[in-house]
Design an enzyme around this catalytic site. Structure first.
Site, PDB file in Angstrom:
ATOM      1  N   LYS A 111       0.895   0.045  -2.804  1.00  0.00           N
ATOM      2  CA  LYS A 111       1.261  -0.320  -4.040  1.00  0.00           C
ATOM      3  C   LYS A 111       2.426   0.603  -4.400  1.00  0.00           C
ATOM      4  CE  LYS A 111      -3.007  -1.810  -6.163  1.00  0.00           C
ATOM      5  NZ  LYS A 111      -2.586  -3.376  -6.402  1.00  0.00           N
ATOM      6  N   ARG A 167     -10.821  -9.633  -2.133  1.00  0.00           N
ATOM      7  CA  ARG A 167     -11.640 -10.769  -1.623  1.00  0.00           C
ATOM      8  C   ARG A 167     -12.115 -10.500  -0.319  1.00  0.00           C
ATOM      9  NH1 ARG A 167      -5.717 -13.858  -1.147  1.00  0.00           N
ATOM     10  NH2 ARG A 167      -5.486 -12.277  -3.165  1.00  0.00           N
TER      11      ARG A 167
END
Length: 483
Positions: free
Chosen positions: A264, A338
């Site tokens: 990130k 996920r």
């Protein structure tokens, strides 16, 4: 005496009592409704209130009446905002005064709902989480509500239930706010087990990395593989006698997220301590369901892992085998939520065979773009379940917006190298939900994306900066609706 390095979990909330008479000489707050027109309100104790929801004016002098609190038009959210603003004003006042309690005489038109929403605002509006070497400042400890005498039992019952709902939201905030140099997967698991201890019908089982490997939790192991702190699966099972149904809650438990090898940007990465807000909401909700003694079975699963960068981190281009055998081709290691949810959904549905399953996660930035920072995204394969969640959110004071599971994008989830693609093309929030649907079979399922409302950067209503506890109250109300 040794200092406690962290605030206690769970946090101590303001105690709200319902009494049958005012206490002479105690400090008072007066609730002031907003007039229908723009007319000015009359002076009260020499101060002119506005009546606007959340507008608090302090009354100078020696009068027992110390605050005038606007409750707007009297809607539930108005009372909640009023209670929150009062709590913050009282905390500021009590930093310099020794008194730590106040009372409110409720008017003739007050209802149990009035007391409930006011109490919720006070308990959550005064929430604070700070790691400090300084002694904590004095704060409001007790709020006494005095309704009409014949209404005391009903009001007391309403406030008692509200206390558990507020405690759920506050606990979810505590877990999200705890810094990640403390909150690794083992800490989260141990804390969840401790919080479950002693509640009738609630048991905690913690699965370690060996068990996860034996059972084939490839998604959890892949995401957690780059960290020195191994992953855990937190399993909380509330099983009361005579349960009316069985709900499965699954919460994303990423205790810190660097993005992995798909790292990130530095800006905002410090907020990733709250990337397990979905897991925190699930843990807090099941604890509240047990504390309330609701006659519905609720099982909670929280796959907990740290997504780090190292030589053992999983890579873009990997193919990961999940619990149950389905495989995922990885495109972006920052889409880690996920991956862990897929394992937990497949496992939970196969093992527990629930009537319905709800997963909660800070999953996609797309939902922040679509719905902003105060509304959660609701995806569901079942219309009845979607309607129940929306109604639960309304009762809890949490806003949800149903999003479509568009079949036009379902084909994009199908993989070339594996069974499914981790990051399909198309609208990010929708395709992420479609990916998760692949692991739910025929069980009625809902996915709650709380990437926007799970954290706040400023104060509003009963929310303060940091983790908000969003979704915890909705999950409790949903369980209550199954009784």
């Amino acid at each position: 005496m040794a200092r406690v390095p962290l605030p206690p979990v769970p946090s101590r909330l303001v105690e709200v009592e319902v009494l049958d008479a005012v206490r002479r000489g105690a400090l008072e707050a007066v609730l002031v409704p907003q007039p229908e027109d723009d007319a000015e309100l009359e002076l009260i104790a020499g101060v002119r209130p506005s009546g606007k929801a959340g507008d608090v004016k302090q009354v100078p002098g020696d009068s027992p009446v110390r605050w005038l609190v606007g409750v707007g038009k009297g809607k539930p959210e108005n009372y909640r905002a009023a209670g929150a603003a009062l709590a913050r004003a009282a905390d500021s006042y009590f930093e310099h005064e020794p008194v730590k309690a106040l009372q409110i005489a409720l008017g003739e038109d007050a209802t149990a709902e009035t007391a409930r929403e006011l109490a919720m605002g006070v308990m959550l509006g005064g929430y604070r989480y700070k790691v400090s070497g300084e002694e904590p400042k004095p704060r409001l400890k007790t709020l006494r509500l005095i309704p009409r005498s014949e209404d005391v039992p009903a009001f007391a019952e309403a406030v008692s239930r509200t206390r558990e709902l507020a405690a759920a939201a506050a606990l979810a905030r505590d877990l999200a706010n705890t810094p990640s140099n403390v909150k690794d997967p083992a800490w989260l698991a141990d804390t969840a087990a401790r919080l479950a201890d002693g509640l009738p019908g609630l048991t905690a089982t913690i699965r370690d990395e060996r068990w996860l490997a034996e059972q084939g939790f490839g998604g959890v192991l892949a995401v957690g593989g780059g960290s020195a702190s191994p992953p855990r699966l937190i399993e909380l099972d509330y099983k009361p006698r005579g349960a009316a149904g069985h709900l499965l809650y699954v919460g994303k438990g990423i205790t810190f997220d660097t993005g992995g090898l798909s790292v990130k940007p530095a800006d905002g990465m410090h907020l990733m301590r709250t990337d397990m807000a979905g897991g925190g909401a699930v843990i807090a909700a099941v604890r509240a369901v047990a504390a309330l003694g609701l006659k519905v079975r609720v099982t909670a699963l929280v796959p907990a892992a740290e997504n780090h960068v190292s030589g053992s981190a999983y890579r873009p281009g990997d193919v990961v085998r999940h619990y149950g055998g389905k495989t995922t081709e990885v495109a972006n290691t920052d889409a880690e939520g996920r991956m862990v949810l897929a394992d937990a959904l497949a496992y939970g549905i196969k093992r527990f065979k629930p009537d319905a399953v709800v997963d909660v996660a800070t999953l996609t930035g797309a939902m922040k773009v679509a719905l902003g920072l105060r509304t959660g995204g609701l995806f569901a394969s079942d219309d009845d379940l979607a309607a129940r969640i929306a109604a639960a959110g309304e009762a809890a004071g949490e806003a949800w917006w149903r999003m479509p599971l568009l079949d036009a994008h379902a084909e994009a989830v199908k993989g070339d190298l594996g069974d499914v693609k981790q990051v399909p093309t198309g609208p990010g929030g929708i395709t992420a939900a479609l990916f998760l649907r692949e692991f739910t079979g025929e069980t009625p399922w809902a996915h709650l994306d709380i990437a926007g409302p799970a954290r706040a950067d400023r104060t509003y209503a009963d929310v303060v900066p940091g983790g908000t506890g969003f979704a915890a109250r909705t999950l409790v109300e949903l369980a209550a609706a199954y009784v």
